[in-house]
Design a protein around this motif. Structure first.
Motif, short mmCIF file in Angstrom:
data_model
loop_
_atom_site.label_atom_id
_atom_site.label_comp_id
_atom_site.label_asym_id
_atom_site.label_seq_id
_atom_site.Cartn_x
_atom_site.Cartn_y
_atom_site.Cartn_z
N MET A 136 1.10 -1.05 -0.14
CA MET A 136 -0.14 0.24 0.07
C MET A 136 0.92 1.22 0.10
O MET A 136 2.11 1.67 0.86
CB MET A 136 -1.26 -0.20 1.14
CG MET A 136 -1.70 -1.09 0.84
SD MET A 136 -3.03 -1.01 -0.26
CE MET A 136 -4.36 0.28 0.45
N PHE A 137 0.74 2.24 -0.85
CA PHE A 137 1.62 3.27 -0.29
C PHE A 137 0.88 4.17 0.50
O PHE A 137 2.32 4.83 0.95
CB PHE A 137 0.28 4.67 -1.72
CG PHE A 137 1.11 3.80 -3.16
CD1 PHE A 137 1.88 4.48 -3.40
CD2 PHE A 137 0.24 3.45 -4.02
CE1 PHE A 137 2.48 4.46 -4.93
CE2 PHE A 137 0.77 3.17 -5.28
CZ PHE A 137 1.66 3.80 -5.94
N SER A 138 0.56 4.13 1.41
CA SER A 138 0.22 4.93 3.55
C SER A 138 1.47 4.24 3.37
O SER A 138 1.74 4.53 4.50
CB SER A 138 -1.07 4.84 3.65
OG SER A 138 -1.63 2.87 3.67
N ARG A 148 -4.47 9.64 -2.01
CA ARG A 148 -5.96 10.29 -2.52
C ARG A 148 -5.85 9.93 -4.14
O ARG A 148 -6.10 9.26 -4.78
CB ARG A 148 -6.44 11.28 -1.83
CG ARG A 148 -7.76 11.20 -2.23
CD ARG A 148 -8.32 12.83 -1.47
NE ARG A 148 -9.62 12.59 -1.91
CZ ARG A 148 -10.21 14.53 -1.81
NH1 ARG A 148 -9.58 15.05 -0.83
NH2 ARG A 148 -11.57 14.79 -2.47
N ALA A 149 -4.35 10.81 -4.43
CA ALA A 149 -4.76 11.31 -5.91
C ALA A 149 -4.09 9.71 -6.63
O ALA A 149 -4.83 9.28 -7.62
CB ALA A 149 -4.00 12.25 -6.27
N VAL A 150 -3.37 9.19 -6.01
CA VAL A 150 -2.89 8.12 -6.38
C VAL A 150 -4.08 6.83 -6.71
O VAL A 150 -3.51 6.35 -7.82
CB VAL A 150 -1.16 7.23 -5.38
CG1 VAL A 150 -1.37 5.73 -5.96
CG2 VAL A 150 0.12 8.32 -5.98
N ALA A 152 -3.14 0.93 -6.65
CA ALA A 152 -3.38 0.62 -5.39
C ALA A 152 -2.32 0.03 -4.90
O ALA A 152 -2.12 0.55 -3.75
CB ALA A 152 -4.39 -1.42 -6.00
N ASN A 153 -1.31 -0.50 -5.59
CA ASN A 153 -0.13 -1.32 -4.13
C ASN A 153 0.87 -0.45 -5.69
O ASN A 153 1.29 -1.01 -6.87
CB ASN A 153 -0.14 -2.68 -4.56
CG ASN A 153 -1.07 -2.94 -3.40
OD1 ASN A 153 -0.86 -3.05 -2.35
ND2 ASN A 153 -1.94 -4.04 -3.88
N PRO A 154 2.66 0.39 -4.40
CA PRO A 154 3.05 0.12 -5.81
C PRO A 154 3.96 -0.58 -5.68
O PRO A 154 3.93 -1.87 -6.41
CB PRO A 154 4.72 0.96 -4.35
CG PRO A 154 4.10 0.28 -2.64
CD PRO A 154 2.08 -0.18 -3.36
N GLN A 205 8.76 0.77 -4.89
CA GLN A 205 8.88 0.15 -3.49
C GLN A 205 10.62 0.35 -3.50
O GLN A 205 10.32 0.97 -2.28
CB GLN A 205 8.54 -1.27 -3.23
CG GLN A 205 7.61 -1.70 -3.30
CD GLN A 205 6.82 -3.27 -3.75
OE1 GLN A 205 7.52 -3.07 -3.29
NE2 GLN A 205 5.75 -2.99 -3.68
N LEU A 206 11.06 0.10 -4.24
CA LEU A 206 12.68 0.70 -3.79
C LEU A 206 13.33 1.85 -4.19
O LEU A 206 13.36 2.19 -2.78
CB LEU A 206 13.43 -0.04 -5.30
CG LEU A 206 13.51 -1.85 -5.58
CD1 LEU A 206 14.00 -1.85 -6.71
CD2 LEU A 206 14.46 -2.25 -4.17
N VAL A 207 12.86 2.41 -5.32
CA VAL A 207 13.32 3.87 -5.15
C VAL A 207 12.61 5.39 -3.61
O VAL A 207 12.89 5.21 -2.78
CB VAL A 207 12.81 4.92 -6.21
CG1 VAL A 207 13.47 5.83 -6.37
CG2 VAL A 207 14.06 3.73 -7.00
N ILE A 208 11.44 5.03 -3.74
CA ILE A 208 11.09 5.50 -2.97
C ILE A 208 11.06 6.21 -1.39
O ILE A 208 11.76 6.91 -0.81
CB ILE A 208 9.24 5.73 -2.67
CG1 ILE A 208 8.98 6.26 -4.16
CG2 ILE A 208 8.52 7.01 -1.90
CD1 ILE A 208 7.31 5.78 -4.66
#
Length: 406
Positions: A1-3, A13-15, A21-23, A28-31
Motif C-alpha cells: 500500500m502507498f500509505s 488519495r490522488a494515486v 493500489a500498490n506500489p 518500492q525500491l526508490v521511494i
C-alpha cells in the motif's frame, strides 16, 4: 500500500484515484531512500511506474518543506522529448491534485508567449526539455537558484540526442540543489556512468527487475519479406485483422510519408515525426489516444515517452538502428502487465537483426508465415565474423614456422 510509504494522505488519495493500489517494484525500491534525501541512480523496464517513483518523493519533500517566499521552481525534471515532458507533467498534475502544489511544462516547439505565461505562474515543479530550458536560463527568464530537487528522466536518451553538455550546464546552474535523481533504461553505458559520477553524490543504485505481474506480456515474432511489395501486403493483412490499436514504426520521414500515402487509401490513421509543429503532434497523439484513429505511424521520436493505454500491436515496418531501440519500440505495447503483440517485417538486408535482438533480449524471436503470403526466398545465412589474429599470435606462429624450417 502507498500509505505504508509514509506519503501524505493527499498524495495517497490522488494515486488511488489514478487506479494504483500498490506500489510497483521500482517504486518500492526508490521511494523510501528518495524520501530520506539520498541521490538516486535507477533503471527500470518501461511501463513499470518509473515516473511516479520520482514524482512522489519530490512532491512529498515539497509538502514537508513549504516555501516561505515567492520564488522560482523548486523541483526540475529534465526529459529528452516534448511528448515525454507533457506525459510527466500530466502525471504530476494528477498526483498533486489535492495539494497546493503547482506544475508547469516548457518544451521546444511552443511559442515563447506560452513559456512566459508558465514562468509567470512560478510553478513548484517544472518539467522541461533541456534545450528550451537552457534558452530561458541564458535569457535570465528562468532562475535555477531555487532548485532543490533535480531529476533526469531517460538520461540515456538525452545522451543519444546530444544533450549532455546542456544538461551539465543546467546542473551547474542548479548547484545549490539538495538532491539529484537519474533514471535510465540501462545503467551500462559509459555516458550514463559519467553522468552519475559527475552529477550525483553517493547515490543509492537500483536496477529494478519488474515482477511477473508488471512485466510486459508481449508476444514477438517476425515475417520474412521478399521485397517491399511483399512487406506492404503483410502489413495490410495485419492492419485488416484483429488490430485494436497499432503503432507502425518506420526509420525515416521519407518512408513515413510514402507509407502514409499508401495506407490512407484504406485506413484512417495519424502520424508522428520529429519536425512536426507541436500543435499537430498533440492532435495526432490525441486522436490516437482517444481511439478516433487506430493506427499511428511514427519515426523513433515516438519510441520513448509515449504512454498510450491498450496499444494492442507494435509493427516494425522498418527495423531500428539498434536492439535497444527495438526494445523501446515494442515497449509501447504490453504495458504494466497488459498483453501485447510485436511484429517485425524483415527483408534480407535486415535479417542480421534477428540474432542481435535475440541476444540482447534473451527472448525467443521466431518467424511466422501467413497462408497466401509465404515468402518465396529462404532466410539468408549469417556468416560469423572471425576475429583477426593478434600481432603477438602472428609473430609466435611465424617464429615456430622458422624453427621447423631450420
Amino acid at each position: 500500500m502507498f500509505s505504508q510509504l509514509e506519503l501524505d494522505d493527499e498524495l495517497c488519495r490522488a494515486v488511488a484515484e489514478m487506479g494504483y493500489a500498490n506500489p510497483t517494484s521500482i517504486q518500492q525500491l526508490v521511494i523510501p531512500d528518495a524520501m530520506e534525501g539520498y541521490d538516486i541512480l535507477a533503471s527500470a523496464p518501461t511501463g513499470t511506474g518509473k515516473t511516479a517513483a520520482f514524482l512522489l518523493p519530490v512532491c512529498q519533500y515539497l509538502l514537508d518543506h513549504p516555501k516561505h517566499t515567492e520564488g522560482s521552481a523548486r523541483a526540475l525534471i529534465l526529459v529528452p522529448t516534448r511528448e515525454l515532458a507533457n506525459q510527466v507533467a500530466e502525471q504530476a498534475q494528477a498526483i498533486i491534485k489535492y495539494t497546493d502544489l503547482s506544475c508547469g511544462v516548457i518544451t521546444g516547439g511552443i511559442n515563447y508567449g506560452t513559456d512566459r505565461a508558465v514562468l509567470e505562474q512560478r510553478p513548484d515543479i517544472m518539467v522541461a526539455t533541456p534545450g528550451r530550458l537552457f534558452e530561458h536560463i541564458e535569457k535570465e527568464t528562468f532562475d535555477c537558484r531555487d532548485i532543490e530537487s533535480l531529476v533526469l528522466d531517460e538520461a540515456d536518451r538525452m545522451l543519444d540526442m546530444g544533450f549532455s553538455s546542456v544538461v551539465y550546464q543546467i546542473a551547474a546552474e542548479a548547484r545549490w540543489r539538495k538532491q539529484s535523481m537519474l533514471f535510465s533504461a540501462t545503467l551500462e553505458g559509459r555516458g550514463v556512468r559519467e553522468f552519475s559520477r559527475d552529477l550525483l553524490n553517493e547515490p543509492k543504485t537500483f536496477d529494478a527487475n519488474a515482477s511477473r505481474k508488471e512485466k510486459a506480456k508481449t508476444l514477438q515474432w517476425y515475417h520474412l519479406c521478399d521485397d517491399l511489395a511483399h512487406k506492404d501486403a503483410l502489413l495490410e493483412h495485419h492492419l485488416q485483422h484483429s488490430i485494436e490499436s497499432c503503432i507502425v514504426f518506420v526509420k525515416t520521414r521519407e518512408r513515413l510519408h510514402a507509407l502514409k500515402d499508401k495506407l490512407m487509401k484504406q485506413f484512417s490513421l495519424a502520424y508522428l515525426q520529429g519536425d512536426m509543429p507541436q500543435d499537430k503532434r498533440n492532435a495526432a497523439l490525441a486522436s490516437f489516444k482517444s481511439g478516433d484513429v487506430k493506427i499511428l505511424i511514427a519515426t523513433d521520436v515516438a519510441a520513448r515517452g509515449i504512454d498510450v493505454p491498450n496499444v494492442s500491436h507494435v509493427i516494425n515496418y522498418d527495423m531500428p538502428r539498434g536492439a535497444d531501440v527495438y526494445v523501446h519500440r515494442i515497449g509501447r505495447t504490453g504495458r504494466a502487465g497488459a498483453k501485447g503483440i510485436a511484429i517485425s517485417l524483415i527483408e534480407a538486408h535486415d535479417y542480421i537483426w534477428v540474432g542481435k535482438i535475440q541476444r540482447y533480449t534473451s527472448e525467443s524471436f521466431k518467424p511466422r508465415v501467413i497462408d497466401g503470403l509465404k515468402p518465396k526466398h529462404k532466410a539468408p545465412k549469417l556468416v560469423k565474423k572471425t576475429k583477426p589474429k593478434s600481432k603477438a599470435k602472428r609473430k609466435s606462429k611465424a617464429s615456430s614456422t622458422k624453427k621447423r624450417n631450420r
